[in-house]
Design a protein around this motif. Structure first.
Motif, PDB file in Angstrom:
ATOM      1  N   LEU A  84       0.824  -1.205   0.000  1.00  0.00           N
ATOM      2  CA  LEU A  84       0.000   0.000   0.000  1.00  0.00           C
ATOM      3  C   LEU A  84       0.862   1.260   0.000  1.00  0.00           C
ATOM      4  O   LEU A  84       0.503   2.270  -0.615  1.00  0.00           O
ATOM      5  CB  LEU A  84      -0.946  -0.009   1.197  1.00  0.00           C
ATOM      6  CG  LEU A  84      -2.026  -1.099   1.165  1.00  0.00           C
ATOM      7  CD1 LEU A  84      -2.825  -1.109   2.466  1.00  0.00           C
ATOM      8  CD2 LEU A  84      -2.958  -0.924  -0.032  1.00  0.00           C
ATOM      9  N   VAL A  85       1.996   1.225   0.688  1.00  0.00           N
ATOM     10  CA  VAL A  85       2.934   2.353   0.647  1.00  0.00           C
ATOM     11  C   VAL A  85       3.518   2.484  -0.762  1.00  0.00           C
ATOM     12  O   VAL A  85       3.675   3.597  -1.291  1.00  0.00           O
ATOM     13  CB  VAL A  85       4.049   2.184   1.700  1.00  0.00           C
ATOM     14  CG1 VAL A  85       5.134   3.249   1.510  1.00  0.00           C
ATOM     15  CG2 VAL A  85       3.470   2.285   3.104  1.00  0.00           C
ATOM     16  N   ARG A  86       3.823   1.364  -1.389  1.00  0.00           N
ATOM     17  CA  ARG A  86       4.357   1.397  -2.757  1.00  0.00           C
ATOM     18  C   ARG A  86       3.334   1.974  -3.731  1.00  0.00           C
ATOM     19  O   ARG A  86       3.691   2.736  -4.648  1.00  0.00           O
ATOM     20  CB  ARG A  86       4.761  -0.009  -3.184  1.00  0.00           C
ATOM     21  CG  ARG A  86       6.034  -0.527  -2.527  1.00  0.00           C
ATOM     22  CD  ARG A  86       6.355  -1.941  -2.972  1.00  0.00           C
ATOM     23  NE  ARG A  86       6.526  -1.991  -4.431  1.00  0.00           N
ATOM     24  CZ  ARG A  86       6.508  -3.120  -5.130  1.00  0.00           C
ATOM     25  NH1 ARG A  86       6.301  -4.276  -4.515  1.00  0.00           N
ATOM     26  NH2 ARG A  86       6.690  -3.092  -6.430  1.00  0.00           N
ATOM     27  N   ILE A  87       2.065   1.654  -3.558  1.00  0.00           N
ATOM     28  CA  ILE A  87       1.033   2.222  -4.431  1.00  0.00           C
ATOM     29  C   ILE A  87       0.982   3.734  -4.260  1.00  0.00           C
ATOM     30  O   ILE A  87       0.847   4.485  -5.238  1.00  0.00           O
ATOM     31  CB  ILE A  87      -0.336   1.586  -4.129  1.00  0.00           C
ATOM     32  CG1 ILE A  87      -0.362   0.132  -4.606  1.00  0.00           C
ATOM     33  CG2 ILE A  87      -1.458   2.373  -4.810  1.00  0.00           C
ATOM     34  CD1 ILE A  87      -1.664  -0.591  -4.319  1.00  0.00           C
ATOM     35  N   TYR A  88       1.110   4.211  -3.029  1.00  0.00           N
ATOM     36  CA  TYR A  88       1.111   5.654  -2.799  1.00  0.00           C
ATOM     37  C   TYR A  88       2.304   6.299  -3.505  1.00  0.00           C
ATOM     38  O   TYR A  88       2.179   7.388  -4.091  1.00  0.00           O
ATOM     39  CB  TYR A  88       1.171   5.948  -1.300  1.00  0.00           C
ATOM     40  CG  TYR A  88       1.067   7.408  -0.958  1.00  0.00           C
ATOM     41  CD1 TYR A  88      -0.151   8.075  -1.019  1.00  0.00           C
ATOM     42  CD2 TYR A  88       2.194   8.135  -0.583  1.00  0.00           C
ATOM     43  CE1 TYR A  88      -0.254   9.422  -0.705  1.00  0.00           C
ATOM     44  CE2 TYR A  88       2.108   9.478  -0.270  1.00  0.00           C
ATOM     45  CZ  TYR A  88       0.881  10.119  -0.336  1.00  0.00           C
ATOM     46  OH  TYR A  88       0.790  11.453  -0.037  1.00  0.00           O
ATOM     47  N   LYS A  92       2.241   9.275  -6.345  1.00  0.00           N
ATOM     48  CA  LYS A  92       2.814  10.596  -6.055  1.00  0.00           C
ATOM     49  C   LYS A  92       4.195  10.837  -6.645  1.00  0.00           C
ATOM     50  O   LYS A  92       4.530  11.983  -6.987  1.00  0.00           O
ATOM     51  CB  LYS A  92       2.885  10.790  -4.529  1.00  0.00           C
ATOM     52  CG  LYS A  92       1.531  10.744  -3.834  1.00  0.00           C
ATOM     53  CD  LYS A  92       0.611  11.863  -4.302  1.00  0.00           C
ATOM     54  CE  LYS A  92      -0.717  11.834  -3.579  1.00  0.00           C
ATOM     55  NZ  LYS A  92      -1.611  12.940  -3.997  1.00  0.00           N
ATOM     56  N   THR A  93       5.020   9.786  -6.751  1.00  0.00           N
ATOM     57  CA  THR A  93       6.403   9.994  -7.206  1.00  0.00           C
ATOM     58  C   THR A  93       6.800   8.997  -8.288  1.00  0.00           C
ATOM     59  O   THR A  93       7.987   8.690  -8.439  1.00  0.00           O
ATOM     60  CB  THR A  93       7.386   9.887  -6.021  1.00  0.00           C
ATOM     61  OG1 THR A  93       7.260   8.582  -5.422  1.00  0.00           O
ATOM     62  CG2 THR A  93       7.121  10.953  -4.982  1.00  0.00           C
ATOM     63  N   GLU A  94       5.816   8.498  -9.029  1.00  0.00           N
ATOM     64  CA  GLU A  94       6.069   7.553 -10.120  1.00  0.00           C
ATOM     65  C   GLU A  94       6.853   6.328  -9.646  1.00  0.00           C
ATOM     66  O   GLU A  94       7.689   5.784 -10.367  1.00  0.00           O
ATOM     67  CB  GLU A  94       6.789   8.247 -11.280  1.00  0.00           C
ATOM     68  CG  GLU A  94       5.954   9.346 -11.923  1.00  0.00           C
ATOM     69  CD  GLU A  94       6.607   9.929 -13.157  1.00  0.00           C
ATOM     70  OE1 GLU A  94       7.831   9.765 -13.324  1.00  0.00           O
ATOM     71  OE2 GLU A  94       5.880  10.532 -13.968  1.00  0.00           O
ATOM     72  N   GLY A  95       6.588   5.919  -8.408  1.00  0.00           N
ATOM     73  CA  GLY A  95       7.195   4.700  -7.889  1.00  0.00           C
ATOM     74  C   GLY A  95       8.543   4.867  -7.235  1.00  0.00           C
ATOM     75  O   GLY A  95       9.162   3.873  -6.835  1.00  0.00           O
ATOM     76  N   TYR A  99      11.608   8.281  -1.221  1.00  0.00           N
ATOM     77  CA  TYR A  99      10.916   9.264  -0.387  1.00  0.00           C
ATOM     78  C   TYR A  99       9.881   8.611   0.530  1.00  0.00           C
ATOM     79  O   TYR A  99       9.097   9.301   1.172  1.00  0.00           O
ATOM     80  CB  TYR A  99      10.225  10.297  -1.267  1.00  0.00           C
ATOM     81  CG  TYR A  99      11.165  11.062  -2.164  1.00  0.00           C
ATOM     82  CD1 TYR A  99      11.889  12.152  -1.668  1.00  0.00           C
ATOM     83  CD2 TYR A  99      11.349  10.705  -3.490  1.00  0.00           C
ATOM     84  CE1 TYR A  99      12.765  12.850  -2.482  1.00  0.00           C
ATOM     85  CE2 TYR A  99      12.215  11.404  -4.316  1.00  0.00           C
ATOM     86  CZ  TYR A  99      12.922  12.480  -3.807  1.00  0.00           C
ATOM     87  OH  TYR A  99      13.786  13.171  -4.610  1.00  0.00           O
ATOM     88  N   SER A 100       9.851   7.282   0.588  1.00  0.00           N
ATOM     89  CA  SER A 100       8.774   6.587   1.284  1.00  0.00           C
ATOM     90  C   SER A 100       9.200   5.948   2.594  1.00  0.00           C
ATOM     91  O   SER A 100       8.392   5.281   3.247  1.00  0.00           O
ATOM     92  CB  SER A 100       8.201   5.500   0.361  1.00  0.00           C
ATOM     93  OG  SER A 100       7.753   6.064  -0.852  1.00  0.00           O
ATOM     94  N   VAL A 168      -7.107   2.263  -8.854  1.00  0.00           N
ATOM     95  CA  VAL A 168      -6.582   3.095  -7.767  1.00  0.00           C
ATOM     96  C   VAL A 168      -6.809   4.557  -8.141  1.00  0.00           C
ATOM     97  O   VAL A 168      -6.398   4.994  -9.222  1.00  0.00           O
ATOM     98  CB  VAL A 168      -5.078   2.832  -7.532  1.00  0.00           C
ATOM     99  CG1 VAL A 168      -4.514   3.825  -6.518  1.00  0.00           C
ATOM    100  CG2 VAL A 168      -4.856   1.409  -7.054  1.00  0.00           C
ATOM    101  N   GLU A 169      -7.468   5.309  -7.255  1.00  0.00           N
ATOM    102  CA  GLU A 169      -7.762   6.726  -7.495  1.00  0.00           C
ATOM    103  C   GLU A 169      -7.134   7.582  -6.411  1.00  0.00           C
ATOM    104  O   GLU A 169      -7.138   7.209  -5.234  1.00  0.00           O
ATOM    105  CB  GLU A 169      -9.271   6.990  -7.475  1.00  0.00           C
ATOM    106  CG  GLU A 169     -10.070   6.356  -8.579  1.00  0.00           C
ATOM    107  CD  GLU A 169     -11.557   6.681  -8.437  1.00  0.00           C
ATOM    108  OE1 GLU A 169     -11.878   7.750  -7.878  1.00  0.00           O
ATOM    109  OE2 GLU A 169     -12.384   5.862  -8.853  1.00  0.00           O
ATOM    110  N   GLU A 170      -6.620   8.735  -6.810  1.00  0.00           N
ATOM    111  CA  GLU A 170      -6.141   9.693  -5.825  1.00  0.00           C
ATOM    112  C   GLU A 170      -7.321  10.293  -5.071  1.00  0.00           C
ATOM    113  O   GLU A 170      -8.471  10.247  -5.531  1.00  0.00           O
ATOM    114  CB  GLU A 170      -5.356  10.812  -6.522  1.00  0.00           C
ATOM    115  CG  GLU A 170      -6.217  11.712  -7.389  1.00  0.00           C
ATOM    116  CD  GLU A 170      -5.462  12.907  -7.939  1.00  0.00           C
ATOM    117  OE1 GLU A 170      -4.340  13.169  -7.468  1.00  0.00           O
ATOM    118  OE2 GLU A 170      -6.005  13.582  -8.837  1.00  0.00           O
TER     119      GLU A 170
END
Length: 366
Positions: A84-88, A92-95, A99-100, A168-170
């Protein structure tokens, strides 16, 4: 349109109780992949369904909401948490995962209300406790068409990704429409004239691209401080009812009972000429957006025109109502598919504006 269509107190404004999910076909998958929407995701919708139990979720005032927090066993949670962190990061940062390291999943919520039954993921910054959300849903074709049309024809840009049958939607920030009406509309600092102008434009956008069911809890109000005052932007947040229903009035937010306070505000502060001016402004801006993205929109509408995203009965009803009671245009009756009807409706609504653009005049019928 406001000047011609008064509030109908007898209109219940109730869409179909249960809209079916329409699968994403191969042509739409290819379109999404070509335009960078199809991305391999580490977690699928079905993975989130393996929760152990749920807990009711309340708001800041302790009142129940339509959401429930879901709980997973430890092994399941360890797997989901990282994904789920990777999806975020993908959103936000193209993977870019560099920065995660300071991000974590605060909780996952589930909403059984409505058609999409989404999961809402809250991502928190462990350094300062700031948080953000995104949503994981089943990839419904009509919803994806709605998201793409919103991205290309509205003043808003939307980030979303698909992978097989997962969407997945923002998160779209803003004050929910029902909350705004109840808590903000009558505040002394609310500029009702500017709000009325925006509601007229929002009403026009939804009708031209046939986005239905814009009851107050399906849109948000974004407030931006401006010189000596505020500007307002009404944004749709639910695209489940993109060109599905058969009743014309379900594509006009002004007819939903939940929106009557905004309609009354528009009728109180705007005259007929002002309403027509704002409608023309919005159609003009939609025309410029259509021209700038015409090849992508044409490709999408061609796919949509061969897809099944509604029933034949609803499609016939809508084409007859638009043709006989609104546009008085027989071409709409020749459409035998909801996607083709959307394309023809865009042409009918924007034809006058399209012919004012010289470089596009000769390509209008493509």
């Amino acid at each position: 349109m406001f000047s011609k269509l008064p509030i109908d107190e007898n209109f219940t404004g109730k869409p179909s109780r249960k809209k079916p999910m329409f699968p994403v076909n191969e042509r739409l998958h290819a379109f999404l992949k070509q335009h960078g929407r199809e991305v391999k995701l580490p977690v699928a919708y079905r993975d989130l369904q393996r929760f152990t139990y749920t807990l009711p979720l309340t708001d800041k005032e302790g009142k129940p909401t339509m959401w429930e927090s879901v709980v997973y066993d430890k092994r399941e949670w360890d797997y989901l948490r990282e994904g789920l962190v990777r999806i975020y990061a993908i959103l936000k940062t193209e993977g870019d995962m560099s920065y995660s390291k300071h991000l974590d999943v605060a909780r996952v919520d589930y909403c059984a209300f409505g058609n999409s039954q989404p999961f809402r993921v809250r991502i928190v910054n462990k350094f300062n406790d700031n948080y953000d959300h995104y949503y994981i849903k089943v990839a419904d074709a009509s919803r994806i068409y709605g998201l793409e049309l919103e991205h290309m024809l509205s003043p808003n840009r939307i980030t979303f990704f698909t992978h097989n049958q997962t969407l997945v939607e923002e998160h779209i920030p803003g004050i929910p429409g029902d909350v705004f009406i109840n808590q903000h509309l009558d505040r002394p600092e609310t500029n009702k004239i500017r709000l009325a102008k925006e509601f007229v434009k929002f009403n026009e956008r939804c009708f031209v691209r046939l986005l239905g069911d814009m009851r107050s809890y399906n849109f948000v109000v974004d407030i931006t401080p401006d010189i000596e005052d505020f500007q307002y932007r009404i944004r749709a947040i639910d695209f489940d009812q993109q060109s599905y229903e058969g009743r014309k009035n379900l594509y006009l937010p002004q007819f939903f009972r939940q929106n009557f306070p905004l309609v009354e505000t528009a009728l109180k502060y705007l005259n007929k000429e002002s309403i027509e001016q704002y409608q023309t402004e919005e159609r003009t801006m939609m025309t410029f957006r259509l021209v700038s993205a015409r090849y992508r929109i044409k490709e999408l509408l061609d796919i949509m025109g061969k897809d099944r995203i509604s029933t034949p009965e609803k499609m016939r009803q809508l084409s007859e109502e638009l043709s006989s009671f609104h546009h008085h245009n027989q071409h709409l009756l020749k459409c035998h598919n909801m996607g083709k009807l959307v394309k023809e409706h865009l042409k009918v609504c924007l034809r006058k504006n399209l012919f004012l653009i010289p470089r596009f005049k000769g390509r209008f019928e493509d």
